[in-house]
Design a protein around this motif. Structure first.
Motif, short mmCIF file in Angstrom:
data_model
loop_
_atom_site.label_atom_id
_atom_site.label_comp_id
_atom_site.label_asym_id
_atom_site.label_seq_id
_atom_site.Cartn_x
_atom_site.Cartn_y
_atom_site.Cartn_z
N ALA A 2 0.83 -1.19 0.00
CA ALA A 2 0.00 0.00 0.00
C ALA A 2 0.87 1.25 0.00
CB ALA A 2 -0.91 -0.01 1.22
N LYS A 3 0.37 2.27 -0.68
CA LYS A 3 1.07 3.54 -0.74
C LYS A 3 1.02 4.22 0.63
CE LYS A 3 1.52 6.65 -4.37
NZ LYS A 3 0.97 7.25 -5.55
N ASP A 4 2.11 4.78 1.06
CA ASP A 4 2.18 5.51 2.33
C ASP A 4 1.82 6.96 2.06
OD1 ASP A 4 2.72 6.64 4.76
OD2 ASP A 4 4.63 5.59 5.04
N PHE A 5 0.60 7.36 2.41
CA PHE A 5 0.09 8.68 2.07
C PHE A 5 0.67 9.81 2.93
CE2 PHE A 5 -3.08 6.01 0.05
CZ PHE A 5 -3.18 6.65 -1.18
#
Length: 173
Positions: A2-5
């Motif tokens: 998952a992308k780390d926002f």
């Protein structure tokens, strides 16, 4: 994975289209309107109007990339707000005035300037894609509302406007 926002402040930042600049401008506008609202709690109607305008600036923000969120009734409400404030300060806005006065009025003048920058950014977007005319009307009127609100706040604080006389232009514009 998952992308780390946490490392992404705005998902469209790297786009080259002018929509991004418009969205950043209107975000700045809404933020500054919120700042102005924090300075007008002693003027409840102005305070409430500014909180409403901060929300509407965000609706304006999303109306280009997303679905148009500014409707005719919103434009009419803003127009009525303009008329209400003009009726209070009409004698003070017969000439150009310096953007000065109490801190809240100066912040509102900054908001007015941000609204004008938003209009300009919206124009740039319109050279790249279709923009609903109501968005232009709303953005222009919003700048004018913020101006008369600044003058109104100065009036409430007992601060006189300082006329500006241009050395560059005649008063017959």
């Amino acid at each position: 994975m998952a992308k780390d926002f946490r490392y992404l402040c705005y998902p469209y930042m790297r786009e080259s289209v002018s929509t991004v600049d418009f969205e950043i401008r209107t975000d700045s506008l809404s933020t500054k309107i919120g700042l102005a609202s924090s300075m007008t709690e002693h003027l409840p109607k102005v305070h409430d109007d500014l909180l409403y305008l901060a929300e509407m600036a965000y609706h304006l923000n999303g109306s280009v990339r997303g679905m148009t969120a500014i409707m005719e009734e919103d434009l009419n409400k803003l127009s009525q707000m303009y008329d209400r404030y003009v009726s209070e300060v009409e004698d003070r806005i017969q000439t150009f005035v310096l953007p000065q006065g109490c801190t809240a009025a100066c912040t509102l003048h900054t908001c007015r300037s941000e609204a004008k920058k938003s209009v300009r950014a919206l124009h740039k977007v319109s050279t790249e894609m279709k923009v609903e005319n109501i968005l232009f009307k709303y953005a222009h009127l919003l700048a004018n509302v913020l101006f008369v609100m600044a003058v109104y706040v100065n009036k409430c604080e007992g601060i006189e406007e300082i006329p500006f006389v241009s050395k560059s232009y005649s008063d017959k514009i």
